[in-house]
Design a protein around this motif. Structure first.
Motif, PDB file in Angstrom:
ATOM      1  N   GLU A 138      20.379  80.454  19.115  1.00  0.00           N
ATOM      2  CA  GLU A 138      21.570  81.127  18.590  1.00  0.00           C
ATOM      3  C   GLU A 138      21.960  82.308  19.468  1.00  0.00           C
ATOM      4  O   GLU A 138      23.143  82.541  19.716  1.00  0.00           O
ATOM      5  CB  GLU A 138      21.347  81.581  17.146  1.00  0.00           C
ATOM      6  N   ILE A 139      20.976  83.044  19.946  1.00  0.00           N
ATOM      7  CA  ILE A 139      21.257  84.172  20.848  1.00  0.00           C
ATOM      8  C   ILE A 139      21.877  83.651  22.144  1.00  0.00           C
ATOM      9  O   ILE A 139      22.848  84.218  22.653  1.00  0.00           O
ATOM     10  CB  ILE A 139      19.983  84.996  21.110  1.00  0.00           C
ATOM     11  N   MET A 140      21.331  82.549  22.668  1.00  0.00           N
ATOM     12  CA  MET A 140      21.889  81.975  23.899  1.00  0.00           C
ATOM     13  C   MET A 140      23.317  81.482  23.674  1.00  0.00           C
ATOM     14  O   MET A 140      24.196  81.690  24.517  1.00  0.00           O
ATOM     15  CB  MET A 140      20.986  80.851  24.403  1.00  0.00           C
ATOM     16  N   ALA A 141      23.563  80.849  22.539  1.00  0.00           N
ATOM     17  CA  ALA A 141      24.911  80.362  22.231  1.00  0.00           C
ATOM     18  C   ALA A 141      25.880  81.529  22.090  1.00  0.00           C
ATOM     19  O   ALA A 141      26.995  81.504  22.640  1.00  0.00           O
ATOM     20  CB  ALA A 141      24.889  79.531  20.947  1.00  0.00           C
ATOM     21  N   THR A 142      25.478  82.557  21.381  1.00  0.00           N
ATOM     22  CA  THR A 142      26.326  83.740  21.194  1.00  0.00           C
ATOM     23  C   THR A 142      26.620  84.423  22.520  1.00  0.00           C
ATOM     24  O   THR A 142      27.763  84.805  22.799  1.00  0.00           O
ATOM     25  CB  THR A 142      25.652  84.740  20.229  1.00  0.00           C
TER      26      THR A 142
END
Length: 153
Positions: free
Chosen positions: A44-48
């Motif tokens: 999720e951090i990478m996607a954000t």
């Protein structure tokens, strides 16, 4: 210091699967599309981060792509711009008369409720000189003026 950072990063990767968080957290964009099958905090951090740093989320929102929805007002404005550009003269005649097929289509594209159409037509007719002040006005300016009138009724 470097070892502490590496240990923290390793801990996040190992613990990430335990944090299966709602995908709605990251919003729309390329990062969301690429990481859509992944679960965990790190993904999720990478996607954000991908969504936010590459500028693709802005593109996705304004174009209605990359899993994003185009805001209704933006879509309506695009339709109005195109319609007015294609029908400048006929629209001017209909606004001057306060009725007509072109004016009816304009009202539908502008999402004017059925019960407010007569007021919309009358307001446009009363403001004809503001909407079409001279022969040199372009379609974007006409839409700006029509939108201004619509906001006042």
């Amino acid at each position: 210091m470097k070892r502490m950072f590496a240990a923290l990063l390793l801990g996040l990767f190992v613990a990430a699967p335990a944090f299966a968080v709602n995908k709605d957290n990251v919003g729309c964009g390329l990062g969301s599309m690429l990481m859509q099958e992944k679960e965990g905090l790190v993904w999720e951090i990478m996607a954000t981060t991908t969504n936010g740093t590459s500028g693709n989320q802005t593109f996705g929102i304004s174009s209605g792509t990359l899993g994003c929805e185009k805001p209704a007002k933006l879509a309506v404005r695009e339709q109005l711009d195109r319609f007015v550009a294609d029908n400048m003269d006929a629209l001017a005649v209909d606004i001057a008369m306060g009725e007509g097929e072109t004016l009816g289509t304009l009202a539908e594209l502008a999402l004017v409720e059925e019960g407010r159409k007569a007021d919309f037509f009358a307001a446009l007719q009363m403001n004809f000189d503001q909407i079409y002040p001279d022969g040199g006005i372009n379609s974007v300016q006409v839409v700006d003026q029509i939108t201004s009138v619509l906001e006042r009724i």
